[in-house]
Design an enzyme around this catalytic site. Structure first.
Site, PDB file in Angstrom:
ATOM      1  N   ARG A  15      45.163  32.667  48.246  1.00  0.00           N
ATOM      2  CA  ARG A  15      46.197  32.614  47.089  1.00  0.00           C
ATOM      3  C   ARG A  15      47.340  33.034  47.681  1.00  0.00           C
ATOM      4  O   ARG A  15      47.438  33.509  48.827  1.00  0.00           O
ATOM      5  CB  ARG A  15      45.662  33.848  45.945  1.00  0.00           C
ATOM      6  CG  ARG A  15      44.582  33.137  45.160  1.00  0.00           C
ATOM      7  CD  ARG A  15      43.825  34.260  44.152  1.00  0.00           C
ATOM      8  NE  ARG A  15      43.158  35.345  44.939  1.00  0.00           N
ATOM      9  CZ  ARG A  15      42.357  36.369  44.308  1.00  0.00           C
ATOM     10  NH1 ARG A  15      42.709  36.472  42.926  1.00  0.00           N
ATOM     11  NH2 ARG A  15      41.884  37.337  45.036  1.00  0.00           N
ATOM     12  N   LYS A  75      46.206  40.576  47.011  1.00  0.00           N
ATOM     13  CA  LYS A  75      45.159  41.507  47.660  1.00  0.00           C
ATOM     14  C   LYS A  75      45.932  42.844  47.891  1.00  0.00           C
ATOM     15  O   LYS A  75      47.207  42.953  48.144  1.00  0.00           O
ATOM     16  CB  LYS A  75      44.392  41.155  48.526  1.00  0.00           C
ATOM     17  CG  LYS A  75      43.375  39.808  48.139  1.00  0.00           C
ATOM     18  CD  LYS A  75      42.552  40.093  46.969  1.00  0.00           C
ATOM     19  CE  LYS A  75      41.752  41.332  46.991  1.00  0.00           C
ATOM     20  NZ  LYS A  75      40.902  41.374  45.498  1.00  0.00           N
ATOM     21  N   TYR A  94      47.203  43.676  43.349  1.00  0.00           N
ATOM     22  CA  TYR A  94      46.064  44.443  43.260  1.00  0.00           C
ATOM     23  C   TYR A  94      45.745  45.456  44.159  1.00  0.00           C
ATOM     24  O   TYR A  94      46.248  45.282  45.330  1.00  0.00           O
ATOM     25  CB  TYR A  94      44.769  43.421  43.402  1.00  0.00           C
ATOM     26  CG  TYR A  94      44.580  42.352  42.068  1.00  0.00           C
ATOM     27  CD1 TYR A  94      44.495  42.673  40.893  1.00  0.00           C
ATOM     28  CD2 TYR A  94      44.813  41.068  42.190  1.00  0.00           C
ATOM     29  CE1 TYR A  94      44.413  42.032  39.757  1.00  0.00           C
ATOM     30  CE2 TYR A  94      44.752  40.178  41.291  1.00  0.00           C
ATOM     31  CZ  TYR A  94      44.512  40.726  40.066  1.00  0.00           C
ATOM     32  OH  TYR A  94      44.368  39.699  38.964  1.00  0.00           O
ATOM     33  N   HIS A  96      42.918  48.248  43.472  1.00  0.00           N
ATOM     34  CA  HIS A  96      41.532  48.817  43.557  1.00  0.00           C
ATOM     35  C   HIS A  96      41.334  50.000  44.293  1.00  0.00           C
ATOM     36  O   HIS A  96      40.789  49.986  45.098  1.00  0.00           O
ATOM     37  CB  HIS A  96      40.463  47.782  43.906  1.00  0.00           C
ATOM     38  CG  HIS A  96      40.788  46.540  43.143  1.00  0.00           C
ATOM     39  ND1 HIS A  96      40.386  46.444  41.805  1.00  0.00           N
ATOM     40  CD2 HIS A  96      41.213  45.226  43.481  1.00  0.00           C
ATOM     41  CE1 HIS A  96      40.634  45.238  41.391  1.00  0.00           C
ATOM     42  NE2 HIS A  96      41.240  44.519  42.484  1.00  0.00           N
ATOM     43  N   GLU A 118      45.884  45.571  38.559  1.00  0.00           N
ATOM     44  CA  GLU A 118      44.550  45.783  37.452  1.00  0.00           C
ATOM     45  C   GLU A 118      44.662  46.962  36.708  1.00  0.00           C
ATOM     46  O   GLU A 118      43.836  47.244  35.587  1.00  0.00           O
ATOM     47  CB  GLU A 118      43.253  45.924  38.575  1.00  0.00           C
ATOM     48  CG  GLU A 118      43.330  47.236  39.188  1.00  0.00           C
ATOM     49  CD  GLU A 118      44.014  47.469  40.779  1.00  0.00           C
ATOM     50  OE1 GLU A 118      44.568  46.337  40.942  1.00  0.00           O
ATOM     51  OE2 GLU A 118      43.874  48.366  41.303  1.00  0.00           O
ATOM     52  N   SER A 134      39.906  37.824  36.125  1.00  0.00           N
ATOM     53  CA  SER A 134      38.626  38.076  35.492  1.00  0.00           C
ATOM     54  C   SER A 134      38.133  36.765  35.169  1.00  0.00           C
ATOM     55  O   SER A 134      36.856  36.433  34.996  1.00  0.00           O
ATOM     56  CB  SER A 134      38.619  39.214  34.512  1.00  0.00           C
ATOM     57  OG  SER A 134      38.867  40.341  35.339  1.00  0.00           O
ATOM     58  N   ASP A 270      34.711  44.888  43.321  1.00  0.00           N
ATOM     59  CA  ASP A 270      36.246  45.342  43.968  1.00  0.00           C
ATOM     60  C   ASP A 270      36.648  46.962  43.386  1.00  0.00           C
ATOM     61  O   ASP A 270      37.426  47.602  43.782  1.00  0.00           O
ATOM     62  CB  ASP A 270      37.326  44.633  43.263  1.00  0.00           C
ATOM     63  CG  ASP A 270      37.533  44.390  41.854  1.00  0.00           C
ATOM     64  OD1 ASP A 270      36.265  44.876  41.148  1.00  0.00           O
ATOM     65  OD2 ASP A 270      38.039  43.517  41.223  1.00  0.00           O
ATOM     66  N   ARG A 279      27.320  45.690  48.346  1.00  0.00           N
ATOM     67  CA  ARG A 279      28.480  46.205  49.549  1.00  0.00           C
ATOM     68  C   ARG A 279      29.259  44.704  49.488  1.00  0.00           C
ATOM     69  O   ARG A 279      28.789  43.642  49.151  1.00  0.00           O
ATOM     70  CB  ARG A 279      27.906  46.655  50.989  1.00  0.00           C
ATOM     71  CG  ARG A 279      27.089  45.453  51.542  1.00  0.00           C
ATOM     72  CD  ARG A 279      26.853  45.738  52.936  1.00  0.00           C
ATOM     73  NE  ARG A 279      25.801  44.805  53.394  1.00  0.00           N
ATOM     74  CZ  ARG A 279      25.894  43.639  53.820  1.00  0.00           C
ATOM     75  NH1 ARG A 279      27.130  43.076  53.774  1.00  0.00           N
ATOM     76  NH2 ARG A 279      24.990  42.998  54.277  1.00  0.00           N
TER      77      ARG A 279
HETATM   78  N1  LIG Z   1      35.068  40.413  42.359  1.00  0.00           N
HETATM   79  C1  LIG Z   1      36.104  39.768  42.023  1.00  0.00           C
HETATM   80  O1  LIG Z   1      36.584  39.009  42.788  1.00  0.00           O
HETATM   81  C2  LIG Z   1      36.890  40.057  40.770  1.00  0.00           C
HETATM   82  C3  LIG Z   1      36.455  41.191  40.067  1.00  0.00           C
HETATM   83  N2  LIG Z   1      36.675  41.617  38.793  1.00  0.00           N
HETATM   84  C4  LIG Z   1      36.392  42.942  38.491  1.00  0.00           C
HETATM   85  O2  LIG Z   1      35.228  42.732  37.370  1.00  0.00           O
HETATM   86  C5  LIG Z   1      35.109  43.897  36.556  1.00  0.00           C
HETATM   87  C6  LIG Z   1      35.153  43.424  35.152  1.00  0.00           C
HETATM   88  O3  LIG Z   1      36.465  43.319  34.817  1.00  0.00           O
HETATM   89  P1  LIG Z   1      36.830  42.718  33.236  1.00  0.00           P
HETATM   90  O4  LIG Z   1      35.803  42.054  32.551  1.00  0.00           O
HETATM   91  O5  LIG Z   1      38.475  42.175  33.306  1.00  0.00           O
HETATM   92  O6  LIG Z   1      37.032  44.326  32.532  1.00  0.00           O
HETATM   93  P2  LIG Z   1      36.904  44.436  30.902  1.00  0.00           P
HETATM   94  O7  LIG Z   1      37.545  45.593  30.837  1.00  0.00           O
HETATM   95  O8  LIG Z   1      37.590  43.104  30.195  1.00  0.00           O
HETATM   96  O9  LIG Z   1      35.318  44.398  30.521  1.00  0.00           O
HETATM   97  C7  LIG Z   1      34.403  45.435  31.128  1.00  0.00           C
HETATM   98  C8  LIG Z   1      33.445  45.822  30.023  1.00  0.00           C
HETATM   99  O10 LIG Z   1      32.485  46.756  30.679  1.00  0.00           O
HETATM  100  C9  LIG Z   1      32.093  47.502  29.428  1.00  0.00           C
HETATM  101  N3  LIG Z   1      31.398  48.577  29.992  1.00  0.00           N
HETATM  102  C10 LIG Z   1      31.786  49.769  30.497  1.00  0.00           C
HETATM  103  N4  LIG Z   1      30.762  50.425  30.653  1.00  0.00           N
HETATM  104  C11 LIG Z   1      29.616  49.950  30.630  1.00  0.00           C
HETATM  105  C12 LIG Z   1      28.300  49.999  30.875  1.00  0.00           C
HETATM  106  N5  LIG Z   1      27.980  51.032  31.445  1.00  0.00           N
HETATM  107  N6  LIG Z   1      27.315  49.091  30.581  1.00  0.00           N
HETATM  108  C13 LIG Z   1      27.815  47.921  29.890  1.00  0.00           C
HETATM  109  N7  LIG Z   1      29.037  47.756  29.810  1.00  0.00           N
HETATM  110  C14 LIG Z   1      29.892  48.428  29.988  1.00  0.00           C
HETATM  111  C15 LIG Z   1      33.197  47.571  28.563  1.00  0.00           C
HETATM  112  O11 LIG Z   1      32.907  47.981  27.411  1.00  0.00           O
HETATM  113  C16 LIG Z   1      34.064  46.296  28.675  1.00  0.00           C
HETATM  114  O12 LIG Z   1      33.790  45.449  27.619  1.00  0.00           O
HETATM  115  C17 LIG Z   1      36.242  44.503  37.216  1.00  0.00           C
HETATM  116  O13 LIG Z   1      35.888  45.717  38.103  1.00  0.00           O
HETATM  117  C18 LIG Z   1      37.282  43.888  37.789  1.00  0.00           C
HETATM  118  O14 LIG Z   1      37.944  44.475  38.829  1.00  0.00           O
HETATM  119  C19 LIG Z   1      37.583  40.972  38.274  1.00  0.00           C
HETATM  120  C20 LIG Z   1      38.288  39.806  39.044  1.00  0.00           C
HETATM  121  C21 LIG Z   1      37.999  39.291  40.076  1.00  0.00           C
HETATM  122  C1  LIG Z   2      40.998  41.163  40.589  1.00  0.00           C
HETATM  123  C2  LIG Z   2      40.849  41.032  42.089  1.00  0.00           C
HETATM  124  O1  LIG Z   2      40.612  41.861  42.968  1.00  0.00           O
HETATM  125  C3  LIG Z   2      40.958  39.558  42.531  1.00  0.00           C
HETATM  126  O2  LIG Z   2      41.313  38.774  42.136  1.00  0.00           O
HETATM  127  O3  LIG Z   2      40.801  39.430  43.745  1.00  0.00           O
HETATM  128 MG   LIG Z   3      39.044  41.880  44.193  1.00  0.00          MG
END
Ligand SMILES: NC(=O)C1=CN([C@@H]2O[C@H](COP(=O)(O)OP(=O)(O)OC[C@H]3O[C@@H](n4cnc5c(N)ncnc54)[C@H](O)[C@@H]3O)[C@@H](O)[C@H]2O)C=CC1
Ligand SMILES: CC(=O)C(=O)O
Ligand SMILES: [Mg+2]
Length: 372
Positions: A15, A75, A94, A96, A118, A134, A270, A279
């Site tokens: 990206r 990133k 971003y 994190h 974020e 997301s 993340d 991990r």
């Molecule tokens: N790995 C990657 O490439 C990416 C990772 N992410 C990550 O994904 C994660 C989720 O992001 P979003 O969906 O945008 O957040 P969001 O805020 O829209 O949704 C999170 C949800 O988790 C719920 N929640 C909180 N504690 C909980 C629990 N103990 N049990 C069940 N549900 C619970 C909240 O009520 C909320 O509905 C974040 O950590 C974000 O940084 C986002 C984009 C890319």
């Molecule tokens: C949200 C994030 O960390 C990503 O898009 O890579």
């Molecule tokens: Mg990430």
């Protein structure tokens, strides 16, 4: 303002922080934009596209870090990039920070004013600069999980949609926010049997309405998670407490309750990951096995589809990037408390409470940072 956009250097990250369209808007507003050569290549944007937009191409990231008043990226800055940041410079990307003490220390030492995509908020309590990625990561999660479920990849060899007479995969999604909803949409579309766990009853009510019986919602507590382990083929980790380290919802000891070859897709990696055994992995080497359970924990999932992701991210960041450039970060954040929510570090101070709590660092309130 001099706005700079270096090429991303995180492995397999294609990206880019500024699209040519965003560069064009900034140039029209009277700013100078410099972009590292080939920065947009992975997302299908050529140097000529940026030149046509009025940006100037430079040979090295070093020139950007040395001269730009605001650096716009995707990133979190990598160690070599962090060494080049400085006080008085704005970093918009971003970050994190909660699970990343090394990066936090380096940003504080640099003195940079770092605004994290974020943690920028909106009027409805959403996270407008996290949401587009997301949406992407959520849509990718069942796709990558389905690939991991294939026998050749270490999975238990279950087809998402099943076939007539054979049950579909049981997919559990923990967290029904933006990632969880997008993941549910794709998993349901693939024909899986989907359960979404959340703690927000309003959110579950919304999901119940829009999916009209095509998935089950369940309140998320330790007993509910444990009760679903045995029959889950795939569990998607999609929880978030904004800015904070992700809560650990499945322990290593509990993996023994899952079927051999079942798959954990930890999108929340993340923020440190919501499974004890998670991990961070890379697109090059995305999966590994612990106690018979496969893990997919890529921290930059949207990087797999850099063209779609870059455009989606650029659409969301552009108005904030322009506000920061037009007004300077102080005035922009003073005028917009939602942008101020993005402020994570300034002049050697940590300015985000959830990060301070996760890492045990004192926090300067962001409103005080505006006066510093
Ligand atoms: N790995 C990657 O490439 C990416 C990772 N992410 C990550 O994904 C994660 C989720 O992001 P979003 O969906 O945008 O957040 P969001 O805020 O829209 O949704 C999170 C949800 O988790 C719920 N929640 C909180 N504690 C909980 C629990 N103990 N049990 C069940 N549900 C619970 C909240 O009520 C909320 O509905 C974040 O950590 C974000 O940084 C986002 C984009 C890319
Ligand atoms: C949200 C994030 O960390 C990503 O898009 O890579
Ligand atoms: Mg990430």
């Amino acid at each position: 303002m001099l706005i700079g956009c270096p090429r991303e250097i995180k492995p397999q990250e294609f990206r880019v922080g500024l699209t040519p369209n965003a560069a064009r808007e900034a140039v029209s507003a009277g700013h100078k934009v410099i972009v590292e050569t080939a920065a947009g290549e992975g997302a299908g944007f050529t140097d000529d596209d940026y030149t046509a937009a009025g940006a100037q191409i430079v040979d090295s990231a070093a020139e950007i870090f040395a001269t730009a008043e605001m650096v716009v990226k995707v990133k979190e800055p990598q160690a070599t990039e962090r060494k080049q940041l400085r006080e008085g410079q704005v970093l918009f990307t971003y970050l994190h920070l909660a699970p990343d003490p090394d990066q936090t220390r380096d940003l504080l030492e640099s003195g940079v004013t770092a605004i994290a995509y974020e943690t920028v908020t909106d009027r409805t309590g959403g996270l407008p600069l996290l949401a587009p990625m997301s949406e992407v990561a959520g849509r990718l999660a069942p796709q990558m999980g389905a690939w991991t479920l294939q026998k050749a990849n270490g999975g238990r060899g279950v087809l998402m949609g099943g076939v007539p007479g054979v049950r579909p995969a049981n997919v559990v999604i923990v967290g029904g926010g933006v990632v969880g909803t997008a993941a549910a949409r794709v998993a349901v579309g693939m024909g899986a049997n989907v359960t979404v766990l959340d703690r927000s009853i309003a959110r579950m009510s919304y999901l119940d309405d829009i999916f009209m019986g095509r998935l089950t919602t369940q309140f998320s507590d330790a007993a509910a998670v444990e009760g679903l382990l045995e029959r889950a083929d795939m569990i998607v980790g999609a929880v978030l407490i904004p800015g904070a380290a992700a809560p650990k919802l499945i322990t290593r000891a509990q993996l023994g309750q899952m079927a051999p070859g079942a798959v954990l897709v930890d999108v929340a990696i993340d923020q440190g990951g919501c499974f004890e055994t998670s991990r961070a992995t890379t697109h090059q080497d995305p999966i590994y096995e612990v106690d018979g359970v496969m893990h997919y924990c890529v921290a930059n999932m949207p990087g797999a589809v850099p063209r779609s992701s870059t455009i989606a991210l650029g659409n969301a960041t552009m108005p904030f990037m322009l506000a920061l450039a037009n007004k300077g970060w102080r005035q922009a954040c003073e005028d917009d408390p939602h942008l101020l929510d993005g402020l994570n570090t300034h002049a050697g101070h940590l300015t985000y409470y959830a990060v301070g709590k996760a890492l045990g660092i004192d926090v300067l309130s962001p409103t005080k940072a505006l006066k510093t």
